[in-house]
Design a protein around this motif. Sequence first.
Motif, PDB file in Angstrom:
ATOM      1  N   UNK A 109      51.713  33.882  26.258  1.00  0.00           N
ATOM      2  CA  UNK A 109      51.072  35.087  26.901  1.00  0.00           C
ATOM      3  C   UNK A 109      50.109  34.400  28.157  1.00  0.00           C
ATOM      4  N   UNK A 110      49.529  35.314  28.889  1.00  0.00           N
ATOM      5  CA  UNK A 110      48.774  34.934  30.240  1.00  0.00           C
ATOM      6  C   UNK A 110      47.366  35.387  29.869  1.00  0.00           C
ATOM      7  N   UNK A 111      46.421  34.440  30.325  1.00  0.00           N
ATOM      8  CA  UNK A 111      45.114  34.713  30.303  1.00  0.00           C
ATOM      9  C   UNK A 111      44.787  34.826  31.956  1.00  0.00           C
ATOM     10  N   UNK A 112      43.403  35.401  32.192  1.00  0.00           N
ATOM     11  CA  UNK A 112      42.918  35.301  33.347  1.00  0.00           C
ATOM     12  C   UNK A 112      41.442  34.972  33.177  1.00  0.00           C
ATOM     13  N   UNK A 113      41.299  33.803  33.856  1.00  0.00           N
ATOM     14  CA  UNK A 113      39.898  33.063  33.752  1.00  0.00           C
ATOM     15  C   UNK A 113      39.456  32.774  32.583  1.00  0.00           C
ATOM     16  N   UNK A 114      40.621  32.501  31.531  1.00  0.00           N
ATOM     17  CA  UNK A 114      40.251  32.122  30.231  1.00  0.00           C
ATOM     18  C   UNK A 114      40.174  33.415  29.304  1.00  0.00           C
ATOM     19  N   UNK A 115      40.405  34.422  29.688  1.00  0.00           N
ATOM     20  CA  UNK A 115      40.165  35.632  28.870  1.00  0.00           C
ATOM     21  C   UNK A 115      41.597  36.575  29.013  1.00  0.00           C
ATOM     22  N   UNK A 116      41.914  37.526  27.892  1.00  0.00           N
ATOM     23  CA  UNK A 116      43.003  38.206  27.676  1.00  0.00           C
ATOM     24  C   UNK A 116      43.041  39.322  29.132  1.00  0.00           C
ATOM     25  N   UNK A 117      43.958  39.482  29.858  1.00  0.00           N
ATOM     26  CA  UNK A 117      44.086  40.325  30.711  1.00  0.00           C
ATOM     27  C   UNK A 117      43.994  41.828  30.207  1.00  0.00           C
ATOM     28  N   UNK A 118      42.865  42.540  30.713  1.00  0.00           N
ATOM     29  CA  UNK A 118      42.613  43.940  30.230  1.00  0.00           C
ATOM     30  C   UNK A 118      41.968  44.678  31.243  1.00  0.00           C
ATOM     31  N   UNK A 119      42.357  46.007  31.375  1.00  0.00           N
ATOM     32  CA  UNK A 119      41.564  46.971  32.332  1.00  0.00           C
ATOM     33  C   UNK A 119      40.244  47.068  32.091  1.00  0.00           C
ATOM     34  N   UNK A 120      39.783  47.024  30.649  1.00  0.00           N
ATOM     35  CA  UNK A 120      38.603  47.044  30.385  1.00  0.00           C
ATOM     36  C   UNK A 120      37.640  45.781  30.542  1.00  0.00           C
ATOM     37  N   UNK A 121      38.134  45.000  30.920  1.00  0.00           N
ATOM     38  CA  UNK A 121      37.409  43.722  31.277  1.00  0.00           C
ATOM     39  C   UNK A 121      37.361  43.474  32.791  1.00  0.00           C
ATOM     40  N   UNK A 122      38.304  44.413  33.557  1.00  0.00           N
ATOM     41  CA  UNK A 122      38.041  44.083  35.098  1.00  0.00           C
ATOM     42  C   UNK A 122      39.053  43.146  35.482  1.00  0.00           C
ATOM     43  N   UNK A 123      39.879  42.456  34.640  1.00  0.00           N
ATOM     44  CA  UNK A 123      40.558  41.259  35.265  1.00  0.00           C
ATOM     45  C   UNK A 123      42.426  41.595  35.052  1.00  0.00           C
ATOM     46  N   UNK A 124      42.273  42.795  35.242  1.00  0.00           N
ATOM     47  CA  UNK A 124      43.896  43.160  35.044  1.00  0.00           C
ATOM     48  C   UNK A 124      44.222  43.666  36.395  1.00  0.00           C
ATOM     49  N   UNK A 125      45.412  42.915  36.955  1.00  0.00           N
ATOM     50  CA  UNK A 125      45.967  43.027  38.183  1.00  0.00           C
ATOM     51  C   UNK A 125      47.480  43.028  38.307  1.00  0.00           C
ATOM     52  N   UNK A 126      48.151  43.689  39.319  1.00  0.00           N
ATOM     53  CA  UNK A 126      49.688  43.444  39.375  1.00  0.00           C
ATOM     54  C   UNK A 126      50.079  42.584  40.400  1.00  0.00           C
ATOM     55  N   UNK A 127      51.218  42.172  40.260  1.00  0.00           N
ATOM     56  CA  UNK A 127      51.621  40.984  41.437  1.00  0.00           C
ATOM     57  C   UNK A 127      51.442  41.722  42.659  1.00  0.00           C
ATOM     58  N   UNK A 128      51.695  43.006  42.968  1.00  0.00           N
ATOM     59  CA  UNK A 128      51.571  43.322  44.226  1.00  0.00           C
ATOM     60  C   UNK A 128      49.831  43.627  44.547  1.00  0.00           C
ATOM     61  N   UNK A 129      48.913  43.354  43.639  1.00  0.00           N
ATOM     62  CA  UNK A 129      47.623  43.373  43.951  1.00  0.00           C
ATOM     63  C   UNK A 129      47.329  42.061  44.491  1.00  0.00           C
ATOM     64  N   UNK A 130      47.807  40.998  43.867  1.00  0.00           N
ATOM     65  CA  UNK A 130      47.630  39.619  44.255  1.00  0.00           C
ATOM     66  C   UNK A 130      48.288  39.479  45.846  1.00  0.00           C
ATOM     67  N   UNK A 131      49.623  39.773  46.016  1.00  0.00           N
ATOM     68  CA  UNK A 131      50.332  39.699  47.127  1.00  0.00           C
ATOM     69  C   UNK A 131      49.452  40.505  48.338  1.00  0.00           C
ATOM     70  N   UNK A 132      48.950  41.741  47.934  1.00  0.00           N
ATOM     71  CA  UNK A 132      48.011  42.335  49.160  1.00  0.00           C
ATOM     72  C   UNK A 132      46.744  41.675  49.060  1.00  0.00           C
ATOM     73  N   UNK A 133      46.205  40.857  48.298  1.00  0.00           N
ATOM     74  CA  UNK A 133      44.905  40.141  48.469  1.00  0.00           C
ATOM     75  C   UNK A 133      45.159  39.039  49.513  1.00  0.00           C
TER      76      UNK A 133
END
Length: 458
Positions: free
Chosen positions: A263-287
């Motif tokens: 699985x994938x983590x984001x900055x050491x935490x499970x990716x979830x909308x409640x933690x505010x660290x959920x993003x799509x591939x398109x989000x990253x490309x747009x950033x």
Amino acid sequence: MVTIKLTNSKTHRKEVFEPLDPRHVRMYVCGPTVYDRAHLGNARPVVVFDVLYRLLRHVYGAEAVTYVRNFTDVDDKINAKAAETGRAIRDITDETIGWYHDDMDALGALRPNHEPRATEFIGAMIAMIEGLVAKGHAYAAEGHVLFRVRSYADYGALSGRSVDDMIAGARVEVAPFKEDPMDFVLWKPSEAGVPGWESPWGYGRPGWHIECSAMAYELLGESFDIHGGGLDLQFPHHENEIAQSACAHDHGSFAQVWLHNEMLLVEGKKMSKSLGNFFTVRDLLAQGYPGEVIRFVLLSTHYRKPMDWTAEKAREAERHLQLFWSMTAQVAAGAVDQRVIDALSDDLNTAQALSVLHQLYTEGDATTLAATMDFLGFVGGDRAYWVEEDKAVRARLEPYAEALAQAREQAMQTKDFSNVDALKVMLISAGAEVRMSKGSVEVLPTPDFDPVKLEALK
């Protein structure tokens, strides 16, 4: 012939890969349910199995490899989105598949040979279910058809648990028409306004698990070489696929090798909308993250280990690619470095493969670096972008080179080289390379150069 070794999830061992037919190597990977944008976790198996696809094509020949990845386009989540938006289901799934292609193309992933949509194989699913009922492996109840789990003696072999242990340790949907709590749905009724098809059990739609079994059978046959997907699919989805496929086809063994990415983590935490660290591939490309950067980060961790996406890893990836593209932008590709083939042949050691790119850069072998980057999928971006980025980094280092040259000139007069040494230490600590000759001073970025560290050290 290159020897490929892969860790088979079913045997929990690293095994020499021996295809059933070297003239036709077959791989199936579970694809997305198409109701929304693909998030970064969805992208990891795409990139991982894209690398395996490239390796198989390299070893056995492009024409000898068939890669299938499906689209699930009949699902309750899709129905819910249609009801919420008032849009036609086909419009939603067509749009989402288009998004998916755009995003995965941006990551440098090759399109599979076949991308079947579940709705195109309903007839095959009904036929497989009919066969399971006839053999006593499934039964009809109240418009549903359920697979009789205890009719398959090896159920649980993939996940390593017995049926009784699964019941004790899992939340299982218990419907009154089930013979056993672990029995799972092959077909279910559709109410008015919900997609459905006529069947021997009434108007309805398939359960999720039967979809992949039917599509794999139709496109790859009773037995094929590799089945892949995320670890979250191992149970119950892949376990159920094995059971229904093995029972449906007496002479087939379904997939020989099972591969699961962690699985994938984001900055050491499970990716979830409640933690505010959920993003799509398109989000990253747009950033502003280029697709090559995302791909580089995804491949920097072995597929069988959790992958932690961090902003720092993305910055490092971009610095490395700037240098690699700058070196290779104006050269013709040579041959793929054998060290990369060897690394990937050892259970897809992508981290080791990326380290070879660093070695090629250090060795100054631009033609081999160009070919090897192409082979690893770093081919889809604008090379001019990377060259300009590298020029910008080098321009940031020019004042430091001038300051170092002035400090050295002053030190030659005073015989005090402390300022020269201090500047060199600062630059090297930030990942720059200092080259000093009798007539010149150069400060160059290395793959580890970090301008943020440089500013902090000033």
